[in-house]
Design a protein around this motif. Structure first.
Motif, PDB file in Angstrom:
ATOM      1  N   THR A 214       0.825  -1.205   0.000  1.00 24.46           N
ATOM      2  CA  THR A 214       0.000   0.000   0.000  1.00 24.46           C
ATOM      3  C   THR A 214       0.858   1.253   0.000  1.00 24.46           C
ATOM      4  OG1 THR A 214      -1.722  -1.192   1.232  1.00 24.46           O
ATOM      5  CG2 THR A 214      -1.839   1.206   1.228  1.00 24.46           C
ATOM      6  N   ALA A 215       1.895   1.275   0.846  1.00 30.02           N
ATOM      7  CA  ALA A 215       2.786   2.435   0.893  1.00 30.02           C
ATOM      8  C   ALA A 215       3.518   2.632  -0.428  1.00 30.02           C
ATOM      9  CB  ALA A 215       3.786   2.261   2.032  1.00 30.02           C
ATOM     10  N   LEU A 216       3.978   1.554  -1.042  1.00 32.10           N
ATOM     11  CA  LEU A 216       4.684   1.653  -2.317  1.00 32.10           C
ATOM     12  C   LEU A 216       3.751   2.140  -3.426  1.00 32.10           C
ATOM     13  CD1 LEU A 216       7.259   1.122  -3.976  1.00 32.10           C
ATOM     14  CD2 LEU A 216       6.443  -1.223  -4.325  1.00 32.10           C
ATOM     15  N   CYS A 217       2.538   1.611  -3.461  1.00 27.81           N
ATOM     16  CA  CYS A 217       1.579   2.014  -4.483  1.00 27.81           C
ATOM     17  C   CYS A 217       1.203   3.489  -4.311  1.00 27.81           C
ATOM     18  CB  CYS A 217       0.340   1.128  -4.405  1.00 27.81           C
ATOM     19  SG  CYS A 217      -0.839   1.355  -5.747  1.00 27.81           S
ATOM     20  N   LEU A 218       1.032   3.936  -3.071  1.00 31.09           N
ATOM     21  CA  LEU A 218       0.691   5.333  -2.802  1.00 31.09           C
ATOM     22  C   LEU A 218       1.829   6.260  -3.218  1.00 31.09           C
ATOM     23  CD1 LEU A 218      -1.196   7.441  -1.565  1.00 31.09           C
ATOM     24  CD2 LEU A 218      -0.149   6.957   0.657  1.00 31.09           C
ATOM     25  N   TRP A 219       3.048   5.898  -2.847  1.00 27.71           N
ATOM     26  CA  TRP A 219       4.210   6.725  -3.179  1.00 27.71           C
ATOM     27  C   TRP A 219       4.405   6.798  -4.695  1.00 27.71           C
ATOM     28  CZ3 TRP A 219       9.458   6.185  -0.126  1.00 27.71           C
ATOM     29  CH2 TRP A 219      10.264   7.295  -0.403  1.00 27.71           C
ATOM     30  N   THR A 220       4.310   5.667  -5.378  1.00 26.28           N
ATOM     31  CA  THR A 220       4.476   5.655  -6.827  1.00 26.28           C
ATOM     32  C   THR A 220       3.367   6.456  -7.506  1.00 26.28           C
ATOM     33  OG1 THR A 220       5.437   3.435  -6.644  1.00 26.28           O
ATOM     34  CG2 THR A 220       4.797   4.170  -8.835  1.00 26.28           C
ATOM     35  N   GLY A 221       2.139   6.350  -7.016  1.00 26.06           N
ATOM     36  CA  GLY A 221       1.037   7.125  -7.581  1.00 26.06           C
ATOM     37  C   GLY A 221       1.254   8.620  -7.431  1.00 26.06           C
ATOM     38  N   ILE A 222       1.786   9.049  -6.278  1.00 21.92           N
ATOM     39  CA  ILE A 222       2.075  10.478  -6.068  1.00 21.92           C
ATOM     40  C   ILE A 222       3.131  10.958  -7.053  1.00 21.92           C
ATOM     41  CG2 ILE A 222       3.067  12.122  -4.430  1.00 21.92           C
ATOM     42  CD1 ILE A 222       1.723  10.540  -2.193  1.00 21.92           C
ATOM     43  N   LEU A 223       4.153  10.162  -7.296  1.00 24.83           N
ATOM     44  CA  LEU A 223       5.192  10.534  -8.258  1.00 24.83           C
ATOM     45  C   LEU A 223       4.624  10.613  -9.675  1.00 24.83           C
ATOM     46  CD1 LEU A 223       8.181   8.376  -6.922  1.00 24.83           C
ATOM     47  CD2 LEU A 223       7.840  10.840  -6.661  1.00 24.83           C
ATOM     48  N   TYR A 224       3.724   9.710 -10.019  1.00 23.74           N
ATOM     49  CA  TYR A 224       3.087   9.749 -11.341  1.00 23.74           C
ATOM     50  C   TYR A 224       2.255  11.027 -11.498  1.00 23.74           C
ATOM     51  CZ  TYR A 224       4.146   5.146 -13.331  1.00 23.74           C
ATOM     52  OH  TYR A 224       4.775   4.068 -13.911  1.00 23.74           O
ATOM     53  N   ILE A 225       1.468  11.348 -10.469  1.00 23.01           N
ATOM     54  CA  ILE A 225       0.614  12.537 -10.535  1.00 23.01           C
ATOM     55  C   ILE A 225       1.460  13.799 -10.640  1.00 23.01           C
ATOM     56  CG2 ILE A 225      -1.049  13.918  -9.225  1.00 23.01           C
ATOM     57  CD1 ILE A 225      -2.169  11.310  -8.107  1.00 23.01           C
ATOM     58  N   ALA A 226       2.559  13.851  -9.881  1.00 23.19           N
ATOM     59  CA  ALA A 226       3.445  15.021  -9.941  1.00 23.19           C
ATOM     60  C   ALA A 226       4.039  15.193 -11.337  1.00 23.19           C
ATOM     61  CB  ALA A 226       4.547  14.885  -8.898  1.00 23.19           C
ATOM     62  N   TYR A 227       4.416  14.100 -11.967  1.00 19.91           N
ATOM     63  CA  TYR A 227       4.981  14.188 -13.316  1.00 19.91           C
ATOM     64  C   TYR A 227       3.928  14.640 -14.325  1.00 19.91           C
ATOM     65  CZ  TYR A 227       6.672  12.769 -17.892  1.00 19.91           C
ATOM     66  OH  TYR A 227       7.020  12.767 -19.218  1.00 19.91           O
ATOM     67  N   LEU A 228       2.740  14.011 -14.274  1.00 21.98           N
ATOM     68  CA  LEU A 228       1.695  14.369 -15.231  1.00 21.98           C
ATOM     69  C   LEU A 228       1.210  15.800 -15.039  1.00 21.98           C
ATOM     70  CD1 LEU A 228      -0.386  11.060 -15.211  1.00 21.98           C
ATOM     71  CD2 LEU A 228       1.068  11.910 -17.057  1.00 21.98           C
ATOM     72  N   LEU A 246      -1.284   4.814 -14.106  1.00 22.06           N
ATOM     73  CA  LEU A 246      -1.772   5.547 -12.942  1.00 22.06           C
ATOM     74  C   LEU A 246      -3.177   5.105 -12.556  1.00 22.06           C
ATOM     75  CD1 LEU A 246      -1.474   7.785 -10.841  1.00 22.06           C
ATOM     76  CD2 LEU A 246      -2.291   9.411 -12.561  1.00 22.06           C
ATOM     77  N   VAL A 247      -4.050   4.927 -13.550  1.00 23.27           N
ATOM     78  CA  VAL A 247      -5.415   4.449 -13.264  1.00 23.27           C
ATOM     79  C   VAL A 247      -5.371   3.075 -12.611  1.00 23.27           C
ATOM     80  CG1 VAL A 247      -7.599   3.759 -14.307  1.00 23.27           C
ATOM     81  CG2 VAL A 247      -6.433   5.822 -15.106  1.00 23.27           C
ATOM     82  N   PHE A 248      -4.503   2.208 -13.130  1.00 19.85           N
ATOM     83  CA  PHE A 248      -4.368   0.877 -12.550  1.00 19.85           C
ATOM     84  C   PHE A 248      -3.887   0.952 -11.107  1.00 19.85           C
ATOM     85  CE2 PHE A 248      -1.501  -2.669 -11.560  1.00 19.85           C
ATOM     86  CZ  PHE A 248      -2.392  -3.726 -11.638  1.00 19.85           C
ATOM     87  N   MET A 249      -2.924   1.852 -10.839  1.00 18.73           N
ATOM     88  CA  MET A 249      -2.406   1.980  -9.475  1.00 18.73           C
ATOM     89  C   MET A 249      -3.445   2.547  -8.522  1.00 18.73           C
ATOM     90  SD  MET A 249       1.603   3.057  -9.639  1.00 18.73           S
ATOM     91  CE  MET A 249       1.428   4.224 -10.970  1.00 18.73           C
ATOM     92  N   LEU A 250      -4.265   3.478  -8.995  1.00 17.35           N
ATOM     93  CA  LEU A 250      -5.304   4.040  -8.134  1.00 17.35           C
ATOM     94  C   LEU A 250      -6.350   2.983  -7.778  1.00 17.35           C
ATOM     95  CD1 LEU A 250      -5.844   7.551  -9.780  1.00 17.35           C
ATOM     96  CD2 LEU A 250      -4.593   6.998  -7.680  1.00 17.35           C
ATOM     97  N   SER A 252      -5.769  -0.245  -7.717  1.00 20.27           N
ATOM     98  CA  SER A 252      -5.069  -1.168  -6.817  1.00 20.27           C
ATOM     99  C   SER A 252      -4.937  -0.581  -5.426  1.00 20.27           C
ATOM    100  CB  SER A 252      -3.688  -1.494  -7.381  1.00 20.27           C
ATOM    101  OG  SER A 252      -3.782  -2.094  -8.658  1.00 20.27           O
ATOM    102  N   LEU A 253      -4.711   0.742  -5.345  1.00 22.11           N
ATOM    103  CA  LEU A 253      -4.557   1.392  -4.046  1.00 22.11           C
ATOM    104  C   LEU A 253      -5.846   1.321  -3.236  1.00 22.11           C
ATOM    105  CD1 LEU A 253      -2.775   3.047  -2.153  1.00 22.11           C
ATOM    106  CD2 LEU A 253      -3.569   5.111  -3.333  1.00 22.11           C
ATOM    107  N   ILE A 254      -6.979   1.540  -3.893  1.00 22.66           N
ATOM    108  CA  ILE A 254      -8.263   1.434  -3.195  1.00 22.66           C
ATOM    109  C   ILE A 254      -8.461   0.020  -2.666  1.00 22.66           C
ATOM    110  CG2 ILE A 254     -10.763   1.549  -3.494  1.00 22.66           C
ATOM    111  CD1 ILE A 254     -10.297   3.750  -5.565  1.00 22.66           C
ATOM    112  N   PHE A 255      -8.164  -0.970  -3.500  1.00 20.45           N
ATOM    113  CA  PHE A 255      -8.307  -2.365  -3.080  1.00 20.45           C
ATOM    114  C   PHE A 255      -7.356  -2.682  -1.920  1.00 20.45           C
ATOM    115  CE2 PHE A 255      -6.680  -6.724  -3.450  1.00 20.45           C
ATOM    116  CZ  PHE A 255      -7.845  -7.437  -3.222  1.00 20.45           C
ATOM    117  N   LEU A 256      -6.118  -2.204  -1.983  1.00 22.28           N
ATOM    118  CA  LEU A 256      -5.134  -2.492  -0.942  1.00 22.28           C
ATOM    119  C   LEU A 256      -5.519  -1.842   0.386  1.00 22.28           C
ATOM    120  CD1 LEU A 256      -1.825  -2.113  -2.984  1.00 22.28           C
ATOM    121  CD2 LEU A 256      -2.675  -4.211  -1.930  1.00 22.28           C
ATOM    122  N   ILE A 257      -6.018  -0.607   0.322  1.00 19.67           N
ATOM    123  CA  ILE A 257      -6.420   0.072   1.560  1.00 19.67           C
ATOM    124  C   ILE A 257      -7.582  -0.663   2.217  1.00 19.67           C
ATOM    125  CG2 ILE A 257      -7.458   2.183   2.477  1.00 19.67           C
ATOM    126  CD1 ILE A 257      -5.817   3.759   0.460  1.00 19.67           C
TER     127      ILE A 257
END
Length: 344
Positions: A214-228, A246-250, A252-257
């Protein structure tokens, strides 16, 4: 699988070199593991390939990138540790008990049994055991059966269940997994992505893996959003790659949380997924109110037991008596809040 298929597989040099590929279930599990690792590498690799700012930040602030790569490595390592750890098979406990029964039986007979509210039997993998809430004296052939029977309250109509597949007596909270073809202590569920069951011995490892993922997916998603946010519409083909990821990670993040919160609730109440979902079908859970958790010892004790259980220790929990169930079903009062009844 027919005999002709077995002969063909035995003559194939690939299957002789890698026996795990000859089993469809193990082959599918191996492919899922490879797919999950590749998915992690792709999601992280896209950052280093596309985001020049992230690479530049790695040079100016190496600790930031080092922490990200550390979390990435620890998450994958925790995944494989969980996937290849034993969930706690009943057959292993029975063998440990039967092999060492003759050595420890005299010591058990001379030891005065200690009383405990938990009423559990703790067994180490070397066969040594500490007893609470019961006395187990039997010969080598019937020791395990007698020990399992004594985990049920005296006078109850419940009886120890004998697994028709393993042909062994199941202690309370154990269940036969048809995917692993073994009975598992405190069976939670069979995880397809791990390729193994989640049970008493690896539930803690599974929780930590979900937390790290969950922490890895959240951190990677934040980096993706910052780049886009900074480079949207600059390079359309990069956006075409990063936006679906990014859509896939979001998702996955909901499911993981949700999965993390669900298993945290199970831990604090000392339940399993199987007991929660199949509550009305499990004999020892029938007739117990939904809000009553028969194996809960309080949130603090449940959390301590979950976090600090040694990997070499098996605990067979005794079913609560009628009086204990009545105490657990008693409504909470203001006095209970002061005495921390829900915690201790």
């Amino acid at each position: 699988m027919t005999m002709a298929d077995l002969c063909r597989l035995s003559s194939d040099p690939l299957y002789r070199s890698f026996p795990c590929l000859s089993d469809p279930a193990r082959r599918s599990s191996l492919l899922l593991k490879v797919a999950l690792v590749l998915l992690h590498i792709v999601c992280a690799g896209v950052l280093f390939l596309f985001d020049g700012g992230f690479v530049e930040k790695a040079r100016t602030e190496p600790w930031y990138t080092a922490l990200y790569l550390l979390l990435f490595t620890v998450t994958l390592l925790q995944y494989f540790i969980t996937a290849y750890s034993s969930p706690g098979y009943v057959i292993d406990v029975m063998r440990a008990v039967n092999e060492q029964n003759s050595l420890f039986r005299d010591r058990t007979q001379q030891r005065q049994p200690a009383t405990s509210k938990s009423g559990s039997l703790v067994i180490s993998v070397d066969g040594s055991q500490s007893q609470s809430g019961g006395s187990f004296v039997a010969n080598d052939s019937t020791y395990w059966a007698k020990m399992v029977i004594d985990l049920y309250p005296p006078g109850t109509t419940l009886r120890a269940c004998t697994c028709s597949y393993c042909n062994i007596e199941q202690p309370p909270r154990a269940k036969h997994c048809h995917d692993c073809d073994r009975c598992v202590l405190q069976f939670d569920h069979h995880c397809v992505w791990l390729g193994t069951c989640v049970g008493q011995q690896n539930h803690c490892k599974f929780w930590w893996y979900i937390c790290e993922e969950t922490a890895l997916c959240l951190w990677t998603g934040i980096l993706y959003i910052a780049y886009l946010k900074a480079h949207i519409a600059v390079s359309w083909w990069k956006d075409l790659v990063m936006i679906p990821l990014l859509v896939f990670m979001l998702i996955s993040l909901i499911f993981l949380i949700l999965l993390l919160l669900f298993h945290s609730y199970l831990i604090l109440t000392n339940q399993t997924t199987y007991e929660l979902v199949r509550r009305r079908r499990i004999p020892y859970m029938r007739g117990i109110p939904e809000r009553v958790h028969p194996f809960s010892k309080g949130m603090c004790r449940n959390l301590y037991q979950f976090c600090f259980r040694w990997s070499s220790i098996y605990e067979l929990e005794q079913l609560p008596t009628t009086q204990e169930l009545e105490d657990k079903s008693r409504p909470f009062t203001c006095l209970d809040a002061l005495t921390c009844r829900c915690c201790c």
